[in-house]
Design a protein around this motif. Structure first.
Motif, PDB file in Angstrom:
ATOM      1  N   ASP A  39       0.686  -1.133   0.074  1.00 22.50           N
ATOM      2  CA  ASP A  39      -0.002  -0.023  -0.069  1.00 22.50           C
ATOM      3  C   ASP A  39       0.901   1.128  -0.157  1.00 22.50           C
ATOM      4  O   ASP A  39       0.530   2.026  -0.531  1.00 22.50           O
ATOM      5  CB  ASP A  39      -0.915   0.061   1.231  1.00 22.50           C
ATOM      6  CG  ASP A  39      -2.312  -0.931   1.042  1.00 22.50           C
ATOM      7  OD1 ASP A  39      -2.928  -0.662   1.700  1.00 22.50           O
ATOM      8  OD2 ASP A  39      -2.450  -1.256  -0.061  1.00 22.50           O
ATOM      9  N   ARG A  40       1.920   1.302   0.496  1.00 22.68           N
ATOM     10  CA  ARG A  40       2.713   2.515   0.950  1.00 22.68           C
ATOM     11  C   ARG A  40       3.373   2.466  -0.517  1.00 22.68           C
ATOM     12  O   ARG A  40       3.700   3.866  -1.068  1.00 22.68           O
ATOM     13  CB  ARG A  40       3.836   2.380   1.755  1.00 22.68           C
ATOM     14  CG  ARG A  40       3.456   2.632   3.046  1.00 22.68           C
ATOM     15  CD  ARG A  40       4.490   2.760   4.186  1.00 22.68           C
ATOM     16  NE  ARG A  40       5.166   1.594   4.727  1.00 22.68           N
ATOM     17  CZ  ARG A  40       4.961   0.636   5.455  1.00 22.68           C
ATOM     18  NH1 ARG A  40       3.567   0.843   6.169  1.00 22.68           N
ATOM     19  NH2 ARG A  40       5.418  -0.521   5.707  1.00 22.68           N
ATOM     20  N   GLU A  41       3.814   1.619  -1.233  1.00 20.30           N
ATOM     21  CA  GLU A  41       4.481   1.715  -2.468  1.00 20.30           C
ATOM     22  C   GLU A  41       3.507   2.349  -3.602  1.00 20.30           C
ATOM     23  O   GLU A  41       3.653   3.301  -4.384  1.00 20.30           O
ATOM     24  CB  GLU A  41       4.827   0.363  -3.020  1.00 20.30           C
ATOM     25  CG  GLU A  41       6.344   0.148  -2.422  1.00 20.30           C
ATOM     26  CD  GLU A  41       6.637  -1.388  -2.489  1.00 20.30           C
ATOM     27  OE1 GLU A  41       5.648  -2.060  -3.388  1.00 20.30           O
ATOM     28  OE2 GLU A  41       7.837  -1.895  -2.341  1.00 20.30           O
ATOM     29  N   ARG A  42       1.988   1.857  -3.403  1.00 28.72           N
ATOM     30  CA  ARG A  42       1.118   2.256  -4.533  1.00 28.72           C
ATOM     31  C   ARG A  42       0.749   3.758  -3.916  1.00 28.72           C
ATOM     32  O   ARG A  42       0.543   4.481  -4.951  1.00 28.72           O
ATOM     33  CB  ARG A  42      -0.248   1.567  -4.128  1.00 28.72           C
ATOM     34  CG  ARG A  42      -1.392   1.833  -4.936  1.00 28.72           C
ATOM     35  CD  ARG A  42      -1.107   1.711  -6.291  1.00 28.72           C
ATOM     36  NE  ARG A  42      -2.360   1.991  -7.057  1.00 28.72           N
ATOM     37  CZ  ARG A  42      -2.177   2.490  -8.233  1.00 28.72           C
ATOM     38  NH1 ARG A  42      -1.095   2.772  -8.910  1.00 28.72           N
ATOM     39  NH2 ARG A  42      -3.581   2.835  -9.056  1.00 28.72           N
ATOM     40  N   ALA A  43       0.825   4.073  -2.859  1.00 27.20           N
ATOM     41  CA  ALA A  43       0.484   5.625  -2.426  1.00 27.20           C
ATOM     42  C   ALA A  43       1.523   6.406  -3.208  1.00 27.20           C
ATOM     43  O   ALA A  43       1.321   7.437  -3.533  1.00 27.20           O
ATOM     44  CB  ALA A  43       0.653   5.815  -1.112  1.00 27.20           C
ATOM     45  N   THR A  44       2.915   6.076  -2.959  1.00 27.62           N
ATOM     46  CA  THR A  44       3.824   6.912  -3.509  1.00 27.62           C
ATOM     47  C   THR A  44       3.990   6.852  -5.024  1.00 27.62           C
ATOM     48  O   THR A  44       4.220   7.931  -5.698  1.00 27.62           O
ATOM     49  CB  THR A  44       5.273   6.638  -2.951  1.00 27.62           C
ATOM     50  OG1 THR A  44       5.458   5.069  -3.139  1.00 27.62           O
ATOM     51  CG2 THR A  44       5.391   7.131  -1.486  1.00 27.62           C
ATOM     52  N   GLU A  45       3.520   5.712  -5.540  1.00 26.60           N
ATOM     53  CA  GLU A  45       3.350   5.669  -6.895  1.00 26.60           C
ATOM     54  C   GLU A  45       2.360   6.555  -7.510  1.00 26.60           C
ATOM     55  O   GLU A  45       2.512   7.142  -8.649  1.00 26.60           O
ATOM     56  CB  GLU A  45       3.114   4.030  -7.440  1.00 26.60           C
ATOM     57  CG  GLU A  45       2.806   3.799  -8.892  1.00 26.60           C
ATOM     58  CD  GLU A  45       2.255   2.367  -9.210  1.00 26.60           C
ATOM     59  OE1 GLU A  45       2.335   1.759  -8.125  1.00 26.60           O
ATOM     60  OE2 GLU A  45       1.851   2.241 -10.308  1.00 26.60           O
ATOM     61  N   LEU A  46       1.274   6.688  -6.840  1.00 28.55           N
ATOM     62  CA  LEU A  46      -0.110   7.628  -7.276  1.00 28.55           C
ATOM     63  C   LEU A  46       0.716   8.993  -7.179  1.00 28.55           C
ATOM     64  O   LEU A  46       0.254   9.975  -7.743  1.00 28.55           O
ATOM     65  CB  LEU A  46      -1.093   7.247  -6.755  1.00 28.55           C
ATOM     66  CG  LEU A  46      -1.855   5.963  -6.879  1.00 28.55           C
ATOM     67  CD1 LEU A  46      -2.855   5.577  -6.000  1.00 28.55           C
ATOM     68  CD2 LEU A  46      -2.465   6.058  -8.256  1.00 28.55           C
TER      69      LEU A  46
END
Length: 700
Positions: A649-656
């Motif tokens: 989820d953290r990776e997805r957050a910073t990806e977005l």
């Protein structure tokens, strides 16, 4: 055949010495008895069971062999030899002895009890339960039957029956550490953390030398948000059994959670030293590498993981992420292709691959992957919306509108899809259609009907759309043009002021908010907007409070003013009042993401993690690209002991939204607490109010 009187006297002397706990003397007396009379079966039997007690199982088996050769139909002899054979792991021979004993004496409860224990050791849990049942039929007071049956039920994941048996056993036997350990493990699996902790405490009190007890208590401490205690127990588990990789592995995950990445790496390296073929350790090392920006190391470690476990789709997914950091799109695609081969029903993998195609402007391939995702999950509105973006990118506006219409059909209350369709219609010169979509969105906020002018309305819509796409300059230009067309529209001024906040132009934002208040001094939304400016970045809670009170005096249902006041309550630690404000926001505007974010903060602060998780799921259901919601959910998952999902989820957050890495994952990550720090609350609220998370901000 009667033994000789001399041998019989020696045997009786041995019995007496055993009663007196003179075990060496008893052993010598039994040996003298068989020397005097080599045909004395009972003397061999007595010496055999004494040797078994003394830990000499091979000697016991030899004596019991001799006893059975002399007296082959004695059930007790078979029972005891079976117990000795069980101790030396001669399970098949032990089973044969217990079976023979049961044939000779079918009403002896002890035979079934001992065979129950053996069957569990042979992984025959159903058989173990059957023998325990028979034991209790013959002897309802046989406490150990509850223990053996309970552990068998536990291994069969029949938790209710396991709990009942272990409870029954511990009512009678209160000094067996393994019983507390097993019940604690059961309670741990059911997330009864306090009860599990009590059982593990008792197990350790009875036996402070078992590494497993400390390991599991450490896991419970982690679930209870006591990271220090968890690490202390894991340290002790490793000290007691440094060859068990589970302690090292769990400690590495805990250390990773608290951002002790170097220490986590050292633990994983020890796991690899102890078990070089334990593939998952390399996967976790690759994850740490990515967090530290060591992309080449991440590639090397994840590749090693895949060499050892080439059938795990997670490995290919992670390596694809590493390749994306190097813009190695063909290699990333190859790995996602392999992941899809291994997990062909995963709609998410197709969506991930589609996004890579989009990065390469290969919109046709992206559309194909979205189609595959929809075949697997035809009711996923977010996939339709994502494919609409792909179609829009290659100029297929009709196809994009079709997909957004499908997304709206599936989630008719999702304003984001309506606004996206309005944007597509605008680009396709369908102004009427764009206005129709905005009108539906405006039904959620009646004030939208006061927007001045047809062109200004469309420009504001496009401005918000550009804002979501990250085009702050374009969004600002649209609102400036809308204000030029209708300079007395306080709502347009408010929106441009919000964009100025995102552009870090506080002076311009303040000017627009003040201009809106000059047009309408009692404009409650303008007061709320100015309150947000007082709160962020000034941190002037008193000024923010004053503006909110004035706004709410004019309009008690002003959601923004309620939201800002809830933030002030949060910063003051008045969580009950904050929750009331946020829930009122959601009552007035159920789709308002800021209200959901505020409610999440209160739920998280009060350690209501399931409620906090539900808040995140609501946000993501409404907007699958809500970066802040992914970050919020990662904090919850951390506290639900789901570090892998939290990291994703953290990776997805910073990806977005890469800005979140600086705003929320920088210095704050080094001390990511189970309770939110004031700075972290402030950053989350600031991101929510300013809309930097990628969520389409609600029209004031």
């Amino acid at each position: 055949m009667q033994p000789s009187p001399e041998a019989q006297a020696c045997n009786e002397r041995g019995n007496h010495l055993w009663e007196e706990e003179d075990l060496p003397g008893a052993l010598e007396a039994y040996s003298e008895a068989v020397q005097l009379d080599p045909q004395y079966a009972n003397a061999y039997f007595n010496r055999g069971i004494l040797r078994h007690r003394l830990g000499d199982s091979p000697g016991a088996i030899a004596d019991l062999d001799q006893a059975l050769a002399l007296q082959p139909n004695d059930a007790e002899f078979y029972l005891c030899r079976g117990m000795a054979r069980r101790d030396v792991h001669e399970y098949e021979q032990a089973r044969a002895d217990f079976d023979h004993a049961a044939e000779l004496n079918p009403d002896n409860a002890e035979i079934y009890l001992e065979r129950s224990q053996l069957r569990a050791l042979m992984d025959d849990y159903e058989g173990a339960i059957a023998d325990a049942n028979r034991t209790l039929e013959l002897d309802p007071a046989a406490s150990w039957a509850h223990y053996y049956r309970g552990t068998a039920y536990l291994l069969l994941e029949d938790r209710a029956r396991a709990r009942a048996d272990l409870d029954a056993f511990l009512e009678e036997v209160t000094d067996l550490p393994s019983a507390y350990y097993h019940r604690g493990s059961l309670l741990e699996s059911e997330k009864h953390w306090d009860a599990a902790l009590a059982d593990f405490n008792r197990a350790i009190e009875l036996d402070p030398t078992d590494a497993n007890f400390y390991y599991h208590r450490g896991c419970v401490h982690l679930q209870r948000d006591d990271t220090a205690a968890a690490l202390a127990d894991l340290d002790r588990a490793i000290e007691l059994d440094p060859t068990d990789i589970s302690g090292w592995l769990m400690r590495s995950l805990v250390r990773e959670e608290i951002n002790q990445l170097a220490e986590a790496r050292a633990d994983l390296e020890e796991v690899i030293r102890l078990a070089p073929d334990f593939a998952r350790a390399y996967y976790f090392l690759g994850s740490i590498d990515l967090q530290e920006g060591k992309v080449d190391d991440a590639l090397a470690h994840t590749t090693t993981f895949l060499e050892r476990d080439p059938t795990d789709p997670d490995g290919y997914r992670q390596r694809a992420q590493a390749y994306l950091h190097k813009d190695a799109f063909p290699l990333a695609l190859a790995d996602l292709n392999r992941a899809i081969q291994l997990q062909p029903e995963s709609a998410d993998l197709y969506c991930q691959r589609a996004r890579i195609h989009e990065k390469q402007s290969n919109f046709e391939a992206a559309e194909g992957d979205y189609a595959e995702a929809l075949r697997r999950d035809p009711d996923d509105a977010s996939t339709y919306a994502a494919r609409a973006s792909s179609r829009k990118g290659r100029g297929d506006l009709e196809g994009a509108e079709h997909d957004l219409t499908e997304a709206i059909r599936l989630e008719p209350e999702e304003s984001f899809f309506l606004m996206q369709r309005g944007m597509v219609r605008l680009e396709n010169n369908d102004i009427e259609g764009a206005i129709a979509d905005l009108t539906v969105v405006g039904e959620h906020d009646p004030d939208n009907h006061h927007l001045a002018g047809f062109v200004a309305l469309v420009l504001q819509h496009r401005g918000w759309t550009r804002l979501v796409q990250g085009d702050l300059d374009g969004a600002h230009a649209d609102f400036t043009q809308a204000i030029t067309l209708n300079p007395n529209d306080p709502d347009a001024l408010l929106r441009r002021g919000s964009i100025s906040m995102l552009r870090m132009d506080r002076e311009a934002a303040e000017a627009d908010f003040e201009a809106a208040l000059q047009i309408n001094p009692g404009h409650s939304r303008a007061l709320a907007a100015r309150a947000s400016l007082h709160l962020f970045p000034d941190g002037d809670s008193a000024a923010a409070w004053a503006d909110c009170e004035q706004a709410l005096a004019t309009d008690p249902e002003n959601a923004m003013a309620l939201m800002i006041r809830g933030m002030v309550h949060t910063q003051m630690g008045m969580l009950e009042q904050a929750l009331t404000d946020f829930q009122t926001v959601l009552h007035l505007q159920p789709e308002n993401p800021m209200g959901q974010v505020g409610q999440w903060i209160v739920h998280f602060e009060e350690e209501q993690y399931e409620e906090a998780l539900r808040d995140c799921e609501i946000l993501l259901a409404r907007n699958p690209n809500h970066a802040l919601a992914y970050l919020m959910r990662s904090f919850v998952l951390d506290n639900l002991n789901e570090p892998g999902e939290a990291l994703t989820d953290r990776e997805r957050a910073t990806e977005l939204n890469p800005e979140l890495a600086d705003i929320l994952l920088g210095d704050l990550q080094a001390d990511r607490p189970t309770r939110l720090s004031p700075d972290l609350i402030r950053a989350i609220l600031k991101d929510s109010i300013q809309g930097t998370s990628g969520t389409l901000p609600p029209l004031p």
